[in-house]
Scaffold this motif. Structure first.
Motif, PDB file in Angstrom:
ATOM      1  N   ASP A 234       0.816  -1.220   0.000  1.00 42.22           N
ATOM      2  CA  ASP A 234       0.000   0.000   0.000  1.00 42.22           C
ATOM      3  C   ASP A 234       0.849   1.269   0.000  1.00 42.22           C
ATOM      4  N   ASP A 235       1.961   1.275   0.738  1.00 46.08           N
ATOM      5  CA  ASP A 235       2.813   2.464   0.843  1.00 46.08           C
ATOM      6  C   ASP A 235       4.192   2.245   0.235  1.00 46.08           C
ATOM      7  N   GLY A 236       4.318   1.236  -0.627  1.00 45.65           N
ATOM      8  CA  GLY A 236       5.600   0.959  -1.257  1.00 45.65           C
ATOM      9  C   GLY A 236       5.908  -0.527  -1.260  1.00 45.65           C
ATOM     10  N   PRO A 237       7.023  -0.911  -1.892  1.00 45.83           N
ATOM     11  CA  PRO A 237       7.369  -2.328  -2.031  1.00 45.83           C
ATOM     12  C   PRO A 237       7.668  -2.993  -0.692  1.00 45.83           C
ATOM     13  N   ASP A 272      -1.898 -22.458  -7.335  1.00 44.09           N
ATOM     14  CA  ASP A 272      -2.345 -22.190  -5.972  1.00 44.09           C
ATOM     15  C   ASP A 272      -2.165 -23.420  -5.086  1.00 44.09           C
ATOM     16  N   GLY A 273      -1.765 -23.180  -3.845  1.00 46.04           N
ATOM     17  CA  GLY A 273      -1.779 -24.227  -2.836  1.00 46.04           C
ATOM     18  C   GLY A 273      -0.700 -25.274  -2.948  1.00 46.04           C
ATOM     19  N   VAL A 274       0.340 -25.027  -3.744  1.00 47.05           N
ATOM     20  CA  VAL A 274       1.407 -26.014  -3.921  1.00 47.05           C
ATOM     21  C   VAL A 274       2.473 -25.809  -2.844  1.00 47.05           C
ATOM     22  N   SER A 275       2.840 -26.885  -2.176  1.00 50.10           N
ATOM     23  CA  SER A 275       3.820 -26.795  -1.098  1.00 50.10           C
ATOM     24  C   SER A 275       5.215 -26.510  -1.654  1.00 50.10           C
ATOM     25  N   TYR A 276       5.953 -25.690  -0.920  1.00 52.00           N
ATOM     26  CA  TYR A 276       7.325 -25.327  -1.281  1.00 52.00           C
ATOM     27  C   TYR A 276       8.228 -25.732  -0.125  1.00 52.00           C
ATOM     28  N   ARG A 277       9.393 -26.292  -0.461  1.00 50.05           N
ATOM     29  CA  ARG A 277      10.339 -26.678   0.587  1.00 50.05           C
ATOM     30  C   ARG A 277      11.757 -26.395   0.114  1.00 50.05           C
ATOM     31  N   PHE A 278      12.512 -25.716   0.953  1.00 55.72           N
ATOM     32  CA  PHE A 278      13.933 -25.506   0.691  1.00 55.72           C
ATOM     33  C   PHE A 278      14.667 -25.549   2.018  1.00 55.72           C
ATOM     34  N   LYS A 279      15.727 -26.352   2.064  1.00 62.00           N
ATOM     35  CA  LYS A 279      16.543 -26.448   3.271  1.00 62.00           C
ATOM     36  C   LYS A 279      17.997 -26.585   2.857  1.00 62.00           C
ATOM     37  N   ASP A 280      18.740 -25.490   2.995  1.00 64.99           N
ATOM     38  CA  ASP A 280      20.149 -25.498   2.604  1.00 64.99           C
ATOM     39  C   ASP A 280      20.732 -24.118   2.902  1.00 64.99           C
ATOM     40  N   PHE A 281      22.024 -23.996   2.707  1.00 64.80           N
ATOM     41  CA  PHE A 281      22.682 -22.701   2.776  1.00 64.80           C
ATOM     42  C   PHE A 281      22.576 -22.001   1.422  1.00 64.80           C
ATOM     43  N   LEU A 282      22.556 -20.690   1.444  1.00 63.14           N
ATOM     44  CA  LEU A 282      22.641 -19.919   0.204  1.00 63.14           C
ATOM     45  C   LEU A 282      24.122 -19.807  -0.154  1.00 63.14           C
ATOM     46  N   ARG A 283      24.580 -20.716  -0.985  1.00 62.48           N
ATOM     47  CA  ARG A 283      26.010 -20.834  -1.248  1.00 62.48           C
ATOM     48  C   ARG A 283      26.490 -19.877  -2.337  1.00 62.48           C
ATOM     49  N   GLN A 284      25.614 -19.561  -3.288  1.00 58.33           N
ATOM     50  CA  GLN A 284      26.072 -18.807  -4.452  1.00 58.33           C
ATOM     51  C   GLN A 284      25.921 -17.296  -4.302  1.00 58.33           C
ATOM     52  N   SER A 285      24.831 -16.866  -3.692  1.00 59.79           N
ATOM     53  CA  SER A 285      24.591 -15.422  -3.597  1.00 59.79           C
ATOM     54  C   SER A 285      23.462 -15.166  -2.610  1.00 59.79           C
ATOM     55  N   PRO A 286      23.218 -13.909  -2.262  1.00 54.87           N
ATOM     56  CA  PRO A 286      22.027 -13.589  -1.465  1.00 54.87           C
ATOM     57  C   PRO A 286      20.756 -13.927  -2.244  1.00 54.87           C
ATOM     58  N   ALA A 287      19.637 -13.974  -1.531  1.00 60.10           N
ATOM     59  CA  ALA A 287      18.328 -14.196  -2.149  1.00 60.10           C
ATOM     60  C   ALA A 287      17.420 -13.020  -1.818  1.00 60.10           C
ATOM     61  N   LEU A 288      16.504 -12.757  -2.726  1.00 59.75           N
ATOM     62  CA  LEU A 288      15.560 -11.656  -2.547  1.00 59.75           C
ATOM     63  C   LEU A 288      14.156 -12.143  -2.869  1.00 59.75           C
ATOM     64  N   VAL A 289      13.250 -11.987  -1.900  1.00 61.95           N
ATOM     65  CA  VAL A 289      11.822 -12.229  -2.111  1.00 61.95           C
ATOM     66  C   VAL A 289      11.148 -10.868  -2.040  1.00 61.95           C
ATOM     67  N   TYR A 290      10.341 -10.531  -3.056  1.00 58.27           N
ATOM     68  CA  TYR A 290       9.826  -9.165  -3.067  1.00 58.27           C
ATOM     69  C   TYR A 290       8.518  -9.049  -3.833  1.00 58.27           C
ATOM     70  N   SER A 291       7.833  -7.949  -3.545  1.00 54.47           N
ATOM     71  CA  SER A 291       6.672  -7.521  -4.316  1.00 54.47           C
ATOM     72  C   SER A 291       6.748  -6.009  -4.451  1.00 54.47           C
ATOM     73  N   LEU A 292       6.672  -5.522  -5.681  1.00 52.99           N
ATOM     74  CA  LEU A 292       6.799  -4.086  -5.926  1.00 52.99           C
ATOM     75  C   LEU A 292       5.466  -3.357  -5.840  1.00 52.99           C
ATOM     76  N   ASN A 293       4.437  -3.959  -6.398  1.00 53.26           N
ATOM     77  CA  ASN A 293       3.147  -3.256  -6.425  1.00 53.26           C
ATOM     78  C   ASN A 293       1.962  -4.201  -6.433  1.00 53.26           C
ATOM     79  N   GLU A 294       2.169  -5.455  -6.006  1.00 55.01           N
ATOM     80  CA  GLU A 294       1.083  -6.424  -5.988  1.00 55.01           C
ATOM     81  C   GLU A 294       0.873  -6.914  -4.567  1.00 55.01           C
ATOM     82  N   ASP A 295      -0.404  -7.120  -4.186  1.00 54.42           N
ATOM     83  CA  ASP A 295      -0.742  -7.647  -2.861  1.00 54.42           C
ATOM     84  C   ASP A 295      -1.149  -9.107  -2.982  1.00 54.42           C
TER      85      ASP A 295
END
Length: 295
Positions: A234-237, A272-295
């Motif tokens: 609502d007020d930014g990413p 929709d509704g699909v399970s996600y699983r990740f368990k490990d170190f981020l070995r190659q680079s940082p990760a970014l999860v984001y939304s710019l203008n969607e809710d």
């Protein structure tokens, strides 16, 4: 529990109050740590927030609220739900734990904070804040009263990076979202969210940085729209920034209308509704999860 084992906190804390390890401190109403006041918590102290409706509370339940300009100095702080006999209980029906900053204006659930100069900034420091069974779920019957809406267990509003120096947060069995940031920006070394009633991490125009360990367990249940990540803009990413070499252990539905940039983590399904699983170190680079203008 013997009377000498606990102390009821007064509704308005206006000076310096020290909480001792080995004692339990009970929140029975809307307890506010006011501007200019300091709560000093010895390592290992426990605060209990009583379950049940409270007519004297602005939000209808007992809650611990650090207002803008307040100070927390803690080692390891544990905050748990309790019953009317001041015994810890594995059921969430309270107003939760709140932190207000001066970084940006923010509002949710009938509470609000207005951005202010640095001279009015808050200061929150702790080695660990761990919460158990905080917040409350929606009422069983339909209600138009916003006070009765579900409430997150652990909330930050308008808190900036210069106001937050908490190394680790753990949120267990929140009635609503496990960790909720509104118009805030903070950094954690470690974050663990286990079995929230709804989303694991909810960001509203906020940034969350995690450096060393991110664990979010949102197993799929019959609750609709319950995700690992839920972002509003609502007020930014909104962003979750996960540092390289951070250990990530997340499971549940990833979240809809989100973007993931990471060579280590697989792309989530668009279904929709699909399970996600990740368990490990981020070995190659940082990760970014984001939304710019969607809710």
């Amino acid at each position: 529990m013997a009377s000498e084992d606990y102390e009821v906190l007064r509704a308005s804390i206006t000076d310096t109050l020290e909480l001792k390890a080995g004692r339990r401190y009970v929140v029975m109403t809307d307890v506010r740590v006011r501007k200019g006041a300091t709560l000093v918590v010895e390592d290992g102290a426990t605060i209990l927030i009583q379950n049940g409706a409270v007519s004297s509370s602005e939000i209808g339940h007992a809650a611990l609220i650090f207002e803008q300009g307040s100070v927390l100095k803690a080692g390891r702080l544990y905050v748990r739900a309790c019953n009317d006999r001041f015994r810890p209980i594995k059921r969430a029906d309270n107003g939760g734990l709140w932190f207000f900053g001066a970084y940006r204006s923010a509002a949710k659930d009938g509470l609000s904070v207005t951005a202010a100069p640095a001279t009015d900034a808050s200061s929150f420091s702790a080695v660990l804040i761990a919460t158990y069974y905080l917040g409350h779920a929606d009422p069983v019957s339909d209600s138009n009263d916003p006070i009765e809406d579900d409430r997150d267990g652990f909330s930050l509003m308008g808190v900036g990076p210069q106001e937050w120096d908490v190394a680790e947060v753990r949120s267990y069995h929140s009635a609503d979202d496990g960790l909720d940031l509104t118009n805030s920006q903070i950094r954690l070394q470690r974050l663990r969210v286990v079995a929230p009633g709804e989303d694991g991490i909810n960001l509203s125009s906020s940034t969350l940085q995690v450096a060393r360990s991110l664990q979010v367990d949102v197993d799929i249940t019959d609750v609709f729209d319950r995700d690992i990540f839920d972002f509003e803009t609502d007020d930014g990413p909104s962003y979750v920034e996960i540092a390289q070499h951070c250990h990530v252990d997340i499971c549940g539905v990833f979240g809809d209308q989100l973007h993931l940039k990471s060579p280590d983590m697989p792309a989530p399904s668009e279904a929709d509704g699909v399970s996600y699983r990740f368990k490990d170190f981020l070995r190659q680079s940082p990760a970014l999860v984001y939304s710019l203008n969607e809710d």
